[in-house]
Design an enzyme around this catalytic site. Structure first.
Site, PDB file in Angstrom:
ATOM      1  N   LYS A 142       0.860  -1.179   0.000  1.00 42.35           N
ATOM      2  CA  LYS A 142       0.000   0.000   0.000  1.00 42.35           C
ATOM      3  C   LYS A 142       0.895   1.227   0.000  1.00 42.35           C
ATOM      4  O   LYS A 142       2.060   1.174   0.421  1.00 42.35           O
ATOM      5  CB  LYS A 142      -0.910   0.024   1.228  1.00 42.35           C
ATOM      6  CG  LYS A 142      -2.196   0.799   1.031  1.00 42.35           C
ATOM      7  CD  LYS A 142      -3.222   0.056   0.190  1.00 42.35           C
ATOM      8  CE  LYS A 142      -4.505   0.864   0.043  1.00 42.35           C
ATOM      9  NZ  LYS A 142      -5.526   0.125  -0.720  1.00 42.35           N
ATOM     10  N   ASP A 182      -6.805   4.540  -4.838  1.00 43.34           N
ATOM     11  CA  ASP A 182      -7.526   4.400  -3.566  1.00 43.34           C
ATOM     12  C   ASP A 182      -8.193   5.754  -3.348  1.00 43.34           C
ATOM     13  O   ASP A 182      -8.404   6.515  -4.312  1.00 43.34           O
ATOM     14  CB  ASP A 182      -6.551   4.032  -2.435  1.00 43.34           C
ATOM     15  CG  ASP A 182      -7.257   3.563  -1.159  1.00 43.34           C
ATOM     16  OD1 ASP A 182      -7.693   2.405  -1.126  1.00 43.34           O
ATOM     17  OD2 ASP A 182      -7.384   4.360  -0.208  1.00 43.34           O
TER      18      ASP A 182
END
Length: 445
Positions: A127, A167
Site C-alpha cells: 500500500k 484508492d
C-alpha cells in the site's frame, strides 16, 4: 486473546509501532482469529512465520516537493509499504488524503496481504500514498504533485515487483499523470499501475469492480442464510467510486438504496437514490452530495449526520476506516439491519463488530467483501502481460466467480475451525494459510 504466544506477539507489535492505532487494530483482529490455527499447526510458531508476517518487508518514506499555481513550493510526504510478497508482486492502492501517515499505510498494507490471498490470484500485499489532498487543487497542481511523487516511487516499483493502483483521492486522472511520468522516466510501457484509462492498458469493469464485487459477495452471504437483495432497503455510506457502483449493483439485484454521503453529511431519498444524479455530481462536477437536492427536491439532506441512523435491512459502508462505531452499530441493530458488508477498508471498529455478532447480524469483512477491486486489478495485470483485453462481460463474469469463491473460502474455513458463520474469522484464516504455507516453503527470508 488467550494464546500466550499470540499475546506476546501483539505486545511486540505495539511496542515496535508506537502511535499507530489503525495498524494495531488490524493486526489484533487477525491474530485473535488465528488462535485455533496456531494451536492446530505449531509449525507456524516454530518457523517464525507470524513474526515475519506482521513486519513489512520494506517501508519507503520520501519527500514530495511540488510547485502550486501561485509559484510556491509545497512539500508533502510519500509512502510505499511493501508488506509481503510471498505469493506474488506487491499489489495495493495509493491513497492521497490529509489523514495519511505511516500507520494508516501499514494497516492498509497488512489487510492487503490477506485480501489479495483470498482472490486466489498471484499478488502480494502492499500500500502507499501521501498526505497530499487533491480536493480543491487545479489539474496542473495535481499533475505536478503526481509527477514529483512518481519521480521517487518509480525506482521502487515494476510490473513484476510492485504494482500500485488507486484508492481514496486517486482516480483515473491521478493514475494517468503517474503512469505518464513512469513511462517517461523508465522508457518502458508496462503494466506497472492498474486503474489505467482504457486507451492505454486499462481494463473494462475495473471502475465498477469494488462496488460490484461487494454486492456479489453480499448476495452469496445472504443466499447462504436464506436471504437475498430482493425487496430490501439498503443504506450506503460514501459517494465515491465504490459507493456509486455498489448502489448500481444492489439496485440491479433488487434492493432499494436510500442513502449516499460525503464528509459533510448524507442524503436520504425514500424513493431510491437517483444514481445518474450522483454520478453527475461526483464524477463530472466533483461537487458535494448536498447538491443532490437540486435533482431530487423531495430528498432530505442531513448536515453532519451518519447514514446508520436510517432504518434498513442491509448496510454497505463504503467511505473510510472506523466509520461505524459501537453507537452506530447499535442503531443499525435496533432499526432491524441484519447484514453488514464492508466496501471500505476496516470501516467498523472492534466494538461495532462485537455488536454485529451479539445481534446475530451477517457480517462480511472488508478483506473479503471489497476484494473485487484488487481482483480486477490483477486481471488488468494479466491483460497487460498478454497485450490483450477482455470484454466487459468477460471481466464481470470472472469477477463474479472470484467473489463467489472468496465467500466459499470464508464459509469453509469458519466451519473447519469451529466458528461457522463467522466470516471475519474465515477470511483471516483462509487468507493467512495460503501466505503462511508459501512462507514456510521459502525458509527464513
Amino acid at each position: 486473546m488467550k494464546n500466550e504466544y499470540l499475546k506476546k506477539l501483539m505486545a511486540t507489535v505495539e511496542k515496535r509501532n508506537p502511535g499507530e492505532p489503525e495498524f494495531h487494530q488490524a493486526v489484533m483482529e487477525v491474530l485473535e482469529t488465528l488462535e485455533p490455527v496456531v494451536e492446530k499447526h505449531p509449525e507456524y510458531i516454530k518457523s517464525g512465520v507470524l513474526e515475519m508476517i506482521v513486519e513489512p518487508e520494506r517501508v519507503i518514506k520520501f519527500r514530495v516537493p511540488w510547485v502550486n499555481d501561485d509559484g510556491e513550493v509545497v512539500v508533502n510526504r510519500g509512502y510505499r509499504v511493501q508488506f509481503n510478497s510471498a505469493i506474488g508482486p506487491y499489489k495495493g492502492g495509493l491513497r492521497f488524503h490529509p489523514s495519511v501517515y505511516e500507520g494508516i499505510i501499514k494497516f492498509l498494507g497488512f489487510e492487503q496481504i490477506f485480501k489479495n490471498s483470498l482472490t486466489t490470484l498471484p499478488i502480494g500485499g502492499g500500500k502507499g500514498g501521501s498526505d497530499f489532498d487533491p480536493k480543491g487543487k487545479s489539474d496542473g497542481e495535481v499533475m505536478r504533485f503526481c509527477q514529483s511523487f512518481m519521480t521517487e516511487l518509480c525506482r521502487h516499483i515494476g510490473a513484476d515487483t510492485d504494482v500500485p493502483a488507486g484508492d481514496i483521492g486517486v482516480g483515473g486522472r491521478e493514475i494517468g499523470y503517474m503512469f505518464g511520468q513512469y513511462k517517461r522516466i523508465r522508457n518502458e510501457f508496462t503494466g506497472v499501475l492498474t486503474g489505467k484509462g482504457l486507451t492505454y492498458g486499462g481494463s473494462l469493469a475495473r471502475k465498477e469492480a469494488t462496488g460490484y464485487g461487494l454486492c456479489y459477495y453480499t448476495e452469496e452471504m445472504l443466499k447462504a442464510n436464506g436471504k437475498s437483495f430482493k425487496g430490501t432497503t439498503v443504506v450506503i455510506s460514501g459517494s465515491g467510486n465504490v459507493a456509486i457502483y455498489a448502489c448500481e449493483k444492489a439496485t440491479q439485484l433488487g434492493g432499494k438504496v436510500v442513502t449516499v454521503s460525503d464528509s459533510n453529511g448524507y442524503v436520504y431519498d425514500p424513493d431510491g437514490i437517483d444514481l445518474n444524479a450522483v454520478k453527475e455530481i461526483k464524477e463530472v462536477k466533483r461537487g458535494r452530495i448536498k447538491d443532490y437536492l437540486n435533482y431530487r427536491p423531495g430528498a432530505k439532506y442531513v448536515e453532519g449526520g451518519v447514514v446508520w441512523e436510517v432504518k434498513c435491512d442491509i448496510a454497505l459502508p463504503c467511505a473510510t476506516q472506523n466509520e461505524i462505531n459501537e453507537t452506530s452499530a447499535k442503531l443499525l441493530a435496533e432499526n432491524g439491519c441484519y447484514a453488514v458488508a464492508e466496501g471500505a477498508n476496516m470501516p467498523s471498529t472492534p466494538e461495532a463488530i462485537n455488536v454485529y455478532f451479539a445481534n446475530k447480524m451477517l457480517y462480511g469483512p472488508a478483506k473479503a467483501a471489497n476484494a473485487g477491486g484488487v481482483a480486477t486489478s490483477a486481471l488488468e495485470m494479466s491483460q497487460n502481460s498478454m497485450r490483450y483485453s477482455w470484454t466487459f462481460e468477460e471481466v464481470d463474469a470472472k469477477l463474479q466467480g472470484i467473489m463467489k469463491d472468496i465467500f466459499k473460502q470464508c464459509d469453509d474455513a469458519s466451519k473447519e475451525y469451529g466458528m461457522a458463520g463467522n466470516y471475519m474469522a474465515g477470511a483471516n484464516i483462509a487468507g493467512f494459510l495460503k501466505v503462511a504455507n508459501s512462507m514456510l516453503a521459502y525458509g527464513v527470508c
